[in-house]
Design a protein around this motif. Structure first.
Motif, PDB file in Angstrom:
ATOM      1  N   ASP A 378       0.812  -1.620  -0.107  1.00 30.29           N
ATOM      2  CA  ASP A 378       0.059  -0.219   0.336  1.00 30.29           C
ATOM      3  C   ASP A 378       0.946   1.426   0.136  1.00 30.29           C
ATOM      4  N   SER A 379       2.128   1.154   0.603  1.00 23.95           N
ATOM      5  CA  SER A 379       3.264   2.400   0.563  1.00 23.95           C
ATOM      6  C   SER A 379       3.484   2.387  -0.550  1.00 23.95           C
ATOM      7  N   PHE A 380       3.964   1.563  -1.352  1.00 22.85           N
ATOM      8  CA  PHE A 380       3.807   1.562  -2.519  1.00 22.85           C
ATOM      9  C   PHE A 380       3.380   2.259  -3.823  1.00 22.85           C
ATOM     10  N   SER A 381       2.332   1.601  -2.955  1.00 29.85           N
ATOM     11  CA  SER A 381       1.247   2.131  -4.127  1.00 29.85           C
ATOM     12  C   SER A 381       0.725   3.405  -4.168  1.00 29.85           C
ATOM     13  N   LEU A 382       0.894   4.483  -2.746  1.00 29.44           N
ATOM     14  CA  LEU A 382       0.781   5.501  -2.645  1.00 29.44           C
ATOM     15  C   LEU A 382       1.976   6.114  -3.453  1.00 29.44           C
ATOM     16  N   ILE A 383       3.543   6.238  -3.092  1.00 26.56           N
ATOM     17  CA  ILE A 383       4.431   6.689  -3.999  1.00 26.56           C
ATOM     18  C   ILE A 383       4.204   6.689  -4.833  1.00 26.56           C
ATOM     19  N   ASN A 384       3.733   5.302  -5.611  1.00 27.97           N
ATOM     20  CA  ASN A 384       3.510   5.473  -7.485  1.00 27.97           C
ATOM     21  C   ASN A 384       2.395   6.663  -7.900  1.00 27.97           C
ATOM     22  N   LEU A 385       1.686   6.407  -5.962  1.00 26.15           N
ATOM     23  CA  LEU A 385       0.539   7.947  -6.708  1.00 26.15           C
ATOM     24  C   LEU A 385       0.844   8.802  -7.007  1.00 26.15           C
ATOM     25  N   ILE A 386       1.571   9.448  -6.036  1.00 28.47           N
ATOM     26  CA  ILE A 386       2.239  10.929  -5.628  1.00 28.47           C
ATOM     27  C   ILE A 386       3.021  10.980  -6.869  1.00 28.47           C
ATOM     28  N   PHE A 387       3.829   9.809  -7.196  1.00 24.23           N
ATOM     29  CA  PHE A 387       5.306  10.386  -8.192  1.00 24.23           C
ATOM     30  C   PHE A 387       5.038   9.868  -9.347  1.00 24.23           C
ATOM     31  N   PHE A 388       4.100   9.882 -10.520  1.00 25.44           N
ATOM     32  CA  PHE A 388       3.692   9.391 -11.393  1.00 25.44           C
ATOM     33  C   PHE A 388       1.915   9.922 -11.547  1.00 25.44           C
ATOM     34  N   LEU A 389       1.237  10.191 -11.419  1.00 29.42           N
ATOM     35  CA  LEU A 389      -0.087  10.444 -11.021  1.00 29.42           C
ATOM     36  C   LEU A 389       0.038  11.888 -11.037  1.00 29.42           C
ATOM     37  N   TRP A 390       0.860  12.644 -10.114  1.00 28.87           N
ATOM     38  CA  TRP A 390       0.842  14.054  -9.755  1.00 28.87           C
ATOM     39  C   TRP A 390       2.063  14.557 -10.829  1.00 28.87           C
ATOM     40  N   TYR A 391       2.835  14.405 -10.339  1.00 33.29           N
ATOM     41  CA  TYR A 391       4.152  14.808 -10.457  1.00 33.29           C
ATOM     42  C   TYR A 391       4.355  15.383 -11.811  1.00 33.29           C
ATOM     43  N   GLN A 392       4.342  13.937 -12.575  1.00 36.33           N
ATOM     44  CA  GLN A 392       4.683  13.514 -13.735  1.00 36.33           C
ATOM     45  C   GLN A 392       3.911  14.473 -14.483  1.00 36.33           C
ATOM     46  N   GLU A 393       2.385  14.375 -14.339  1.00 35.27           N
ATOM     47  CA  GLU A 393       1.074  14.869 -15.513  1.00 35.27           C
ATOM     48  C   GLU A 393       1.680  16.630 -14.896  1.00 35.27           C
ATOM     49  N   LYS A 394       2.052  16.861 -13.597  1.00 37.94           N
ATOM     50  CA  LYS A 394       2.182  18.634 -12.873  1.00 37.94           C
ATOM     51  C   LYS A 394       3.659  18.818 -14.221  1.00 37.94           C
ATOM     52  N   LEU A 395       4.468  18.189 -14.522  1.00 41.57           N
ATOM     53  CA  LEU A 395       5.333  18.349 -15.356  1.00 41.57           C
ATOM     54  C   LEU A 395       5.418  18.764 -16.605  1.00 41.57           C
ATOM     55  N   TYR A 396       4.485  18.034 -16.963  1.00 39.56           N
ATOM     56  CA  TYR A 396       4.119  17.629 -18.706  1.00 39.56           C
ATOM     57  C   TYR A 396       3.645  18.474 -18.778  1.00 39.56           C
ATOM     58  N   ALA A 397       1.802  18.903 -18.291  1.00 42.58           N
ATOM     59  CA  ALA A 397       1.180  19.800 -18.291  1.00 42.58           C
ATOM     60  C   ALA A 397       1.650  21.327 -18.759  1.00 42.58           C
ATOM     61  N   ASP A 398       2.373  21.469 -17.338  1.00 42.67           N
ATOM     62  CA  ASP A 398       3.328  22.713 -17.745  1.00 42.67           C
ATOM     63  C   ASP A 398       4.145  22.739 -19.133  1.00 42.67           C
ATOM     64  N   TRP A 399       4.474  22.314 -19.655  1.00 42.10           N
ATOM     65  CA  TRP A 399       5.486  22.039 -20.080  1.00 42.10           C
ATOM     66  C   TRP A 399       4.448  22.182 -21.519  1.00 42.10           C
ATOM     67  N   SER A 400       3.553  21.920 -21.737  1.00 43.88           N
ATOM     68  CA  SER A 400       2.789  21.630 -23.082  1.00 43.88           C
ATOM     69  C   SER A 400       1.676  23.339 -23.224  1.00 43.88           C
ATOM     70  N   GLN A 401       1.806  23.578 -22.005  1.00 44.22           N
ATOM     71  CA  GLN A 401       1.314  25.130 -22.385  1.00 44.22           C
ATOM     72  C   GLN A 401       1.835  26.069 -21.810  1.00 44.22           C
ATOM     73  N   THR A 402       3.156  26.422 -22.053  1.00 38.26           N
ATOM     74  CA  THR A 402       4.289  27.142 -22.248  1.00 38.26           C
ATOM     75  C   THR A 402       4.822  26.911 -23.646  1.00 38.26           C
ATOM     76  N   VAL A 403       5.184  25.842 -24.261  1.00 31.33           N
ATOM     77  CA  VAL A 403       5.842  25.237 -25.494  1.00 31.33           C
ATOM     78  C   VAL A 403       6.026  25.692 -26.640  1.00 31.33           C
ATOM     79  N   SER A 404       4.383  26.518 -26.423  1.00 32.28           N
ATOM     80  CA  SER A 404       4.170  26.618 -27.770  1.00 32.28           C
ATOM     81  C   SER A 404       4.837  28.233 -28.538  1.00 32.28           C
TER      82      SER A 404
END
Length: 720
Positions: A378-404
């Motif tokens: 369960d701890s691993f699942s929580l870390i996985n959620l933080i790392f990839f459902l929030w951190y990665q998507e946030k980085l990618y979304a911010d980059w997509s908004q400014t790159v154009s």
């Protein structure tokens, strides 16, 4: 049959006492004939099935087993004389015997324990699988026997005990399982040869395992030396040998369990612990070793828990650094967004790799309380959620908004910029565009989302941008090379060429990446720069050749005879040496004039212009320095070889002759004598200085025909 009936009629006519016995015998024969015909009729289909089994390799028998039992079931249901348990049991026993015989042919028992272990084990397991499949198919047909009867027909089940059918087959299977266990154990222990340990105790533990391997080899060698058939059910020697081997293996297992515990305690982290588990592999599933290793799985869980805590700490520090710097810290040479995502994947791998190792341990949950394991998952699942459902998507979304926006702005910038002070030019391919191309290259395979259309469009033209940037860099480097390497005299001479038609560079500095016709313009400017660079380089090479030519004059004209230090000056061949040197200088002068004329064409110079005259003066100085060096070399040779302090052998020879009543020097030492010593030395000096008059002056505007201003017979000549 007619003869039998005729005989019966004859006995009845004579009223023989054998009539009752004969009738009984006749009825028995007819009943037996009917039974034989019925049995033959129903067993004929079985013959084809048995022939199929005998024809194919035993490994291909499995598909024929069910059809075979299907025919047996039909015989039981339809035959009036063969549907008795005693007969069907015998039939099934014979089928079992056939399968055993076919299996023995396939296994070759005499070579089973002497050949390749893995191949032999595969064959044994295949035979076990086929024979057990036959038993399972028998039980299945027994349960479904009622389906062979018509509705309303009396169902007769196989109510006999299956052990009656498989009495020999079960014994054979038991022996096969014994051989299988023997081969499987041998294959497991063969891994001992490749086990290596690290850490402080690694060498000691490795030697212990190697000793166990040698003991195993010695114990297993017994079977390869035996000549008995290991599958002969009447042979008890094999079972005794197998029992002794198993006792030896149990002792090795106990010692291996001890070695595993020591090696596990010596492991420094999760990585080394799992490497140890991978090395032991299936050995950990052996009961004795598994019992010893069971307590270590809870330690493994604790180590994994610490790894999770460390991952949380790394993540927290990373977020704090990102807030402080304004951008996430990444690996060297990585673009920001792709670098941050790469960091996240690496952090995940620190947890995912040991987690995957946990999932490959099938007996872990038996040894460790399930709740403890699930809590950490369960701890691993929580870390996985933080790392990839929030951190990665946030980085990618911010980059997509400014790159154009950034991409469009940078694409409108000029291609080339010029430094107003140094006049050097640089390619204005903005780093932001390079960054976009690198980001898209990394992110296109990340499956995080769609690449923004402007960035995708730029990336689709990456090859065009690469060629454009490469060509511009080549052009700029050549142009800057011209500016940096041309001397002061050349800056004015090539000033017009350096500007590359100022309108061309001005247009380049105002052209953007999307300007129509930019490729044609770049190609034109590149050709101009290349032509200029080639001409300037050729002119420099010509000047270097002139320097090499005048450098070749720097050797003494007159030297001692045979170049020996104890010899006198060679006066006999002076004239020949002088003519050779004069000829060399004249030819060199002609070559120098040709090179200067070629440079005039290369530099597109006007012969009457002041800048061209300055250039000719520069080359003229090179030639003049060459004459100075050449004359100095010859004079220095004479001075050094006539210096009384040098202690060298005499250079000239003067003889004192007795001519009665006077003493006369030959040659004369009187200064005014025409053929005297002084006159000879002045002649040598004159010949040395004369080489400067052999080359016409390059700087014609100087007013001198050659490089000797006025001739004289002494070293006190004037030079320009």
């Amino acid at each position: 049959m007619r003869k039998v009936r005729n005989m019966m009629e004859l006995l009845e006519r004579v009223e023989s006492s054998y009539i009752p016995a004969f009738k009984t015998m006749l009825m028995d024969v007819e009943a037996a004939l009917t039974e034989a015909q019925d049995v033959r009729l129903h067993l004929m289909p079985l013959k084809c099935r048995l022939e199929d089994i005998e024809r194919v390799e035993f490994s291909e028998v499995k598909p024929f087993l069910l059809p075979l039992l299907h025919v047996v079931c039909l015989i039981w249901v339809t035959s009036k004389h063969y549907n008795m348990p005693v007969r069907i049991v015998v039939l099934l026993q014979e089928i079992c015997n056939l399968l055993i015989e076919q299996a023995l042919v396939y296994l070759s028992p005499e070579d089973l324990l002497k050949g390749d272990m893995e191949e032999s084990l595969g064959k044994v397991r295949m035979v076990l699988g086929i024979l057990n499949t036959f038993k399972e198919a028998f039980e299945e047909r027994r349960e479904k026997l009622h389906t062979y009867y018509e509705p309303g027909q009396e169902v007769r089940e196989w109510d006999f005990n299956s052990t009656m059918v498989f009495v020999r087959l079960d014994t054979f299977l038991k022996r096969l399982e014994m051989v299988e266990d023997l081969l499987a154990t041998a294959l497991d222990l063969m891994k001992l040869e490749k086990i290596e340990f690290s850490g402080i105790k690694g060498k000691t533990l490795g030697q212990q395992v190697l000793d166990m391997y040698e003991e195993f080899q010695e114990a297993y060698k017994l079977f390869s030396e035996r000549t008995y058939d290991c599958l002969d059910l009447t042979n008890m020697d094999f079972e005794q040998d197998a029992f002794g081997f198993q006792q030896k293996v149990e002792d090795i297992d106990r010692r291996l369990g001890t070695v595993f515990i020591q090696a596990f305690d010596d492991a420094s982290d999760l990585e080394h612990a799992f490497k140890l588990l991978d090395m032991f592999g299936s050995l950990l599933e052996r009961p004795v070793i598994a019992a010893d290793a069971a307590d270590k799985y809870s330690v493994l869980i604790s180590m994994f828990s610490r790894a999770l805590d460390h991952a949380r700490l790394i993540y927290s520090r990373h977020i704090q650094t990102e807030l402080k710097l304004g951008s996430p810290p990444v690996h060297k040479n990585m673009p920001p967004v792709a670098g941050a995502l790469c960091w996240a994947r690496e952090l995940r791998a620190r947890i995912q790799v040991p987690f995957d190792h946990f999932r490959r341990i099938p007996h872990l949950c038996v040894s460790v309380p399930a709740k403890l394991l699930y809590d950490h998952l369960d701890s691993f699942s929580l870390i996985n959620l933080i790392f990839f459902l929030w951190y990665q998507e946030k980085l990618y979304a911010d980059w997509s908004q400014t790159v154009s926006e950034k991409s469009q702005y940078n694409l409108t910038q000029p291609l080339i910029r010029r430094d107003p002070e140094t006049k050097l030019v640089t390619v204005n391919f903005d780093p932001q565009l390079v960054l976009v191309l690198r980001e898209v290259s990394y992110l296109s395979g990340s499956r995080l989302g769609a690449i923004p259309p402007p960035a995708a469009e730029i990336y689709s033209s990456k090859e065009s941008y690469r060629q454009l940037a490469a060509n511009l860099e080549l052009m700029v480097n050549r142009y800057n090379k011209v500016l940096k390497t041309v001397l002061e005299w050349g800056k004015g001479l090539t000033e017009g060429a350096q500007e590359l038609s100022p309108a061309a560079l001005k247009k380049s500095s105002q052209s953007s990446h999307f300007l129509p016709g930019v490729w044609d313009h770049i190609s034109m400017v590149m050709d101009d720069v290349h032509d200029l660079e080639q001409r300037i380089q050729k002119a420099k090479n010509n000047v270097e050749e002139i320097q090499t030519i005048v450098g070749s004059w720097a050797s003494p004209i007159f030297v001692r005879r045979d170049c020996k230090t104890e010899s006198l000056l060679s006066l006999e061949d002076c004239q020949d040496r002088l003519e050779r040197r004069y000829s060399l200088v004249r030819e060199s002068g002609q070559r120098i004039h040709l090179l200067v004329k070629e440079n005039q064409s290369l530099l597109l110079a006007d012969p009457a212009s002041d800048i061209w005259k300055a250039y000719v003066d520069y080359v003229d100085e090179i030639v003049l320095d060459g004459f100075f060096t050449a004359i100095e070399c010859s004079l220095k040779y004479l001075l050094e070889n006539t210096d009384p302090k040098a202690g060298l052998a005499p250079l000239f020879e003067v003889q004192l002759d007795l001519v009665i009543p006077d003493l006369i020097f030959q040659p004369s030492l009187d200064p005014g004598t025409n053929d005297g010593f002084y006159n000879m030395v002045e002649g040598l000096l004159h010949d040395i200085y004369r080489i400067s008059s052999l080359v016409p002056r390059l700087a014609e505007h100087s007013g001198f025909l050659h490089y000797q201003v006025r001739g004289c017979g002494a070293p006190s000549c004037w030079w320009q």
